[in-house]
Design an enzyme around this catalytic site. Structure first.
Site, PDB file in Angstrom:
ATOM      1  N   LYS A 112       0.822  -1.214   0.000  1.00  0.00           N
ATOM      2  CA  LYS A 112       0.000   0.000   0.000  1.00  0.00           C
ATOM      3  C   LYS A 112       0.858   1.268   0.000  1.00  0.00           C
ATOM      4  O   LYS A 112       0.417   2.317  -0.455  1.00  0.00           O
ATOM      5  CB  LYS A 112      -0.916   0.024   1.218  1.00  0.00           C
TER       6      LYS A 112
HETATM    7  C1  PLP Z   1      -4.492  -4.728   0.672  1.00  0.00           C
HETATM    8  C2  PLP Z   1      -3.755  -6.013   0.702  1.00  0.00           C
HETATM    9  C3  PLP Z   1      -4.054  -7.066  -0.188  1.00  0.00           C
HETATM   10  C4  PLP Z   1      -5.190  -6.986  -1.172  1.00  0.00           C
HETATM   11  O1  PLP Z   1      -4.988  -5.995  -2.149  1.00  0.00           O
HETATM   12  P1  PLP Z   1      -6.234  -5.447  -3.008  1.00  0.00           P
HETATM   13  O2  PLP Z   1      -5.696  -4.349  -3.829  1.00  0.00           O
HETATM   14  O3  PLP Z   1      -7.232  -4.980  -1.984  1.00  0.00           O
HETATM   15  O4  PLP Z   1      -6.762  -6.598  -3.789  1.00  0.00           O
HETATM   16  C5  PLP Z   1      -3.257  -8.196  -0.140  1.00  0.00           C
HETATM   17  N1  PLP Z   1      -2.258  -8.322   0.749  1.00  0.00           N
HETATM   18  C6  PLP Z   1      -1.943  -7.339   1.632  1.00  0.00           C
HETATM   19  C7  PLP Z   1      -0.837  -7.553   2.593  1.00  0.00           C
HETATM   20  C8  PLP Z   1      -2.678  -6.156   1.632  1.00  0.00           C
HETATM   21  O5  PLP Z   1      -2.370  -5.174   2.492  1.00  0.00           O
END
Ligand code: PLP
Length: 462
Positions: A112
């Protein structure tokens, strides 16, 4: 570059307003009117460049005249300067033809940060220029919240409120949200699950009076700027394995469908991606939908990969919009049916989805076994989300095409699951080794729209 809503009736916006708005006023999600494309020569020219330079070249066509080239380059440099790996998104090899793309070297140890650090910079630059203030409200299953708080803490023109499901995030995730001391950040522990948090955020966006009064802005992956920033590492990783001359496939641990949709955009922009594999945990609505056409949420079951404990996957709406030939009315109809319980994707649209996406599911036991086995066979410690990806990738891999699995978080973010599987407790990086000593600050709230809105109005700075 103009942006239009997946439900077809919201005003068309430029990049800046798309970014500052988040959710469209008709409830839809914004997408570029036309997806820019890159020639094989332009893609080949990315080989050997810094991550930041690749990011500039790949995102530049999307941002129109929101920033000058010099400014945009400076914002990108600041966004990724805080990462603790020179490559930003390095790759390691797991097996012949199978690679792991490490996306956890940013400040909060999950992918993120790639998007959030950049949109923190872009928000600040745009707000300083136009003198506006915004109230950022986001829902998190764990990682979005900490990444948003890290990116926006201390900014003068921004107040940040993060809704997270009380008791359902890991302790490291919670502490990353509750220990920053800046007065403009507020962690709200909601009695409910992630889908409840996300639904309340959407309610606030649909409550126009409140939305306009507080200057609501969204940084969930409904915000196109976030998806855009994630397109970059699909290019850098594929190019380092020989693209555009050699096609590659990706497996993506998926919850809200933002990360994998960035892969779809990369493919549409000209990157030769063979398959995009959706990997889900036991909350497998996306896998079921791609297998049976039926999309019907039936409640979230908490798992050891909590950031994927989602049943209402927002960005899947963007994939549906594309699969329905960009028919906003058809998408609006599906979303109405979803409110009443669920929908079935039409045969034509299902076929279009399957031309791009494949899918698989990984149980809790398989996740733990994969963490243990990969540690034995490669020495890598995987976080549970990344392990879900690796397991599904192994099942779906075609030996003729290199597979890149996205490692979405650092194992130290989920130390209990990793220790249970391997006997090893992964250490946090030194810069956050005192996380467990810092005082926490959070507010408990009921899953109630007006209670949450009142709290936000009281706490935000006028
Ligand atoms: C947010 C997240 C996901 C999922 O990603 P999306 O874009 O919501 O599909 C997978 N793994 C981790 C560690 C995350 O923080």
């Amino acid at each position: 570059m103009n942006y239009l809503s997946t439900r077809g009736t919201a005003p068309v916006l430029d990049f800046e307003d798309t970014m500052l708005t988040g959710l469209a006023r008709d409830g839809g999600l914004y997408l570029p009117e036309k997806i820019p494309s890159f020639s094989p020569d332009e893609i080949a020219a990315l080989e050997g460049l810094s991550y930041e330079e690749c990011a500039f070249r790949i995102m530049r066509p999307f941002i129109g005249d929101t920033f000058t080239d010099d400014t945009f380059r400076r914002l990108i440099a600041r966004a990724y300067g805080g990462f603790d790996h020179a490559a930003r998104a390095p790759m390691v090899q797991l097996a012949p033809g199978h690679f792991l793309l490490e996306l956890f070297h940013g400040p909060t140890l999950a992918f993120k940060d790639f998007a959030m650090q950049l949109i923190g910079q872009m928000f600040q630059a745009a707000l300083e220029r136009n003198g506006k203030r915004v109230t950022i409200v986001g829902a998190t299953s764990g990682d979005t919240g900490s990444a948003a708080i890290e990116a926006f803490k201390g900014l003068d023109n921004v107040d940040v409120f993060i809704l997270f499901p009380h008791g359902r995030v890991s302790e490291v995730q919670r502490r990353q949200m509750t220990t920053p001391t800046e007065a403009n950040v507020h962690a709200l522990a909601v009695t409910g699950d992630f889908d409840d948090c996300q639904a309340r955020v959407k309610d606030m966006f649909n409550h126009f009076d409140f939305r306009d009064r507080v200057g609501l802005a969204g940084v969930n992956s409904i915000n196109f700027a976030r998806v855009l920033a994630q397109v970059v590492y699909y290019f850098t990783s594929a190019v380092s394995l020989g693209a555009p001359a050699r096609p590659v496939s990706f497996t993506v641990p998926t919850g809200n469908f933002g990360d994998i949709f960035a892969g779809y955009l990369a493919k549409r922009m000209g990157l030769p991606i063979d398959r995009l594999v959706v990997a889900t945990n036991q909350n497998d609505i996306l896998h079921r939908c791609l297998s049976t056409a039926d999309y019907r949420p039936d409640g979230v079951t908490p798992s050891i990969s909590p950031s994927m404990d989602i049943q209402v996957s927002s960005n899947f709406e963007r994939a549906l919009f594309e699969a329905y030939g960009r028919d906003g009315a058809a998408v609006a109809q599906l979303m109405d049916e979803l409110k009443a319980g669920g929908f079935s994707v039409s045969q034509g649209a299902l076929q279009a989805l399957r031309e791009v996406y494949d899918s698989g599911r990984c149980s809790e036991d398989e996740t733990r076994a994969t963490i243990a086995r990969l540690h034995r066979t490669t020495g890598e410690l995987l976080c549970p989300h990344s392990a879900v990806g690796v397991k599904v990738a192994e099942e779906k891999r075609n030996p003729a095409t290199p597979m890149i699995t996205l490692a979405t978080a650092h194992p130290a973010k989920f130390p209990d699951a990793v220790q249970e599987a391997t006997g090893i407790r992964p250490d946090l990086p030194a810069r956050m080794s005192d996380l467990f000593e810092r005082p926490e600050r959070m507010t408990r709230v009921e899953n109630d729209l007006s209670a949450i809105e009142t709290l936000i109005e009281e706490r935000r700075r006028p």
